[in-house]
Design a protein around this motif. Structure first.
Motif, PDB file in Angstrom:
ATOM      1  N   ASN A   1       0.973  -1.381   0.318  1.00  0.00           N
ATOM      2  CA  ASN A   1       0.007  -0.010  -0.146  1.00  0.00           C
ATOM      3  C   ASN A   1       0.803   1.613   0.297  1.00  0.00           C
ATOM      4  OD1 ASN A   1      -1.488   1.808   0.623  1.00  0.00           O
ATOM      5  ND2 ASN A   1      -3.047   0.707   1.962  1.00  0.00           N
TER       6      ASN A   1
ATOM      7  N   ASP B   1      -1.043  -3.469   6.031  1.00  0.00           N
ATOM      8  CA  ASP B   1      -1.687  -2.963   6.578  1.00  0.00           C
ATOM      9  C   ASP B   1      -1.632  -2.305   8.355  1.00  0.00           C
ATOM     10  OD1 ASP B   1      -1.710  -1.547   3.765  1.00  0.00           O
ATOM     11  OD2 ASP B   1      -4.138  -1.791   4.329  1.00  0.00           O
TER      12      ASP B   1
ATOM     13  N   GLY C   1      -5.170   4.250   4.137  1.00  0.00           N
ATOM     14  CA  GLY C   1      -4.677   3.757   3.704  1.00  0.00           C
ATOM     15  C   GLY C   1      -5.809   2.444   3.787  1.00  0.00           C
TER      16      GLY C   1
ATOM     17  N   THR D   1      -7.478  -0.218   1.045  1.00  0.00           N
ATOM     18  CA  THR D   1      -7.701  -1.438   0.413  1.00  0.00           C
ATOM     19  C   THR D   1      -9.021  -2.227   0.917  1.00  0.00           C
ATOM     20  OG1 THR D   1      -5.272  -1.426   1.545  1.00  0.00           O
ATOM     21  CG2 THR D   1      -6.170  -3.743   1.541  1.00  0.00           C
TER      22      THR D   1
END
Length: 279
Positions: free
Chosen positions: A3, A235, A258, A262
């Motif tokens: 990410n 993450d 973030g 996802t």
């Protein structure tokens, strides 16, 4: 890191190494420079006792990142996303271009936020709203193809998120350098496949789901869901590193953003997988 929100951050990224493999740390001052030659003798006994008796400072007191900060910011952004998605769904028939505009604005804001060194609460909030408009519209489109599929996709996304968090928290799945390297290579391969498939569809070489038709398409969809789940775990590991490293509280916005990126990807992959499977 998979990410870019986390991998491009000095706060959530992997610790940097220096010299012969030692972790880089801030230089320490000599005792004389810190306290002075007679600092210890000059200290007042009562002041030292008061300092000793005082309660330890919490992350909130020092304005450091906490898991509570991340949870609250994430919940707030997703609440906004759900409201925007509901509004977009409601006007899908009369304003079909609304969700397309949300997709374009969300893509631009996503790229801007992903590569900003310091989080912008305003831009991240606008991103959540734009993505809500996009998800509401595309979900309504999927629902016209197969009524009820959206609820199943939402439930599956929540279940996958809970499973990923449980596995990561239990320590049964560890995010190692080998784990992240494999994820990065696999995601690059999947991105190239998706781009080729998109070009073939746009040029009318293929129709329908393109290269995702039939059993092969289902297999690709399952792989994509697995990759998104692995990305979630990375993450979680990045957020854990930020909290344990004492990152500033403002980076809760980055962590929430973030996670949102996802989870949106995971939801879209599950939604498409269900649609292909039902055909």
């Amino acid at each position: 890191m998979s990410n870019p929100v986390f991998s491009n951050s000095n706060v959530f990224g992997e610790p940097r190494r220096t010299g012969r493999g030692g972790t880089a740390t801030a230089p320490q001052q000599a005792p004389q420079a810190q306290y002075g030659a007679y600092g210890a003798q000059a200290a007042d006994a009562a002041s030292l006792q008061n300092m000793y008796d005082a309660p330890a400072a919490t992350p909130v007191d020092t304005k450091r990142l906490t898991y509570t900060d991340v949870i609250m910011k994430t919940a707030g952004l997703f609440a906004l996303l759900v409201v925007a998605a509901a509004a977009s769904w409601a006007v899908y028939d009369t304003m079909p271009l609304l969700w397309i505009g949300g997709m374009i604005v969300g893509l631009v804001l996503g790229l801007v936020n992903a590569f900003k060194k310091n989080p912008s609460p305003v831009l991240i909030t606008l991103y959540a709203g734009a993505q809500g408009l996009f998800l509401g519209g595309i979900s309504a489109w999927y629902n016209t193809i197969d009524p009820g599929i959206v609820g199943q996709a939402v439930l599956a996304t929540l279940c996958v998120f809970a499973a990923a968090l449980g596995l990561f928290s239990s320590g049964k799945v560890r995010v190692t350098p080998k784990f992240t390297r494999f994820l990065l290579i696999a995601m690059v391969g999947y991105l190239l496949f998706s781009l080729v498939n998109a070009v073939l569809l746009w040029t009318n070489v293929l129709s329908g789901w393109g290269l995702r038709e039939g059993g092969f398409g289902i297999a690709i969809g399952i792989i994509a869901v697995i990759l998104a789940t692995m990305s979630l775990m990375v993450d979680f590991d990045s957020i854990k590193r930020g909290v344990e490293g004492g990152a500033p509280a403002k980076f809760a916005w980055s962590a929430a953003f973030g996670l949102m990126v996802t989870l949106i990807w995971l939801y879209l992959e599950i939604l498409r997988l269900l649609a292909i499977f039902r055909e």
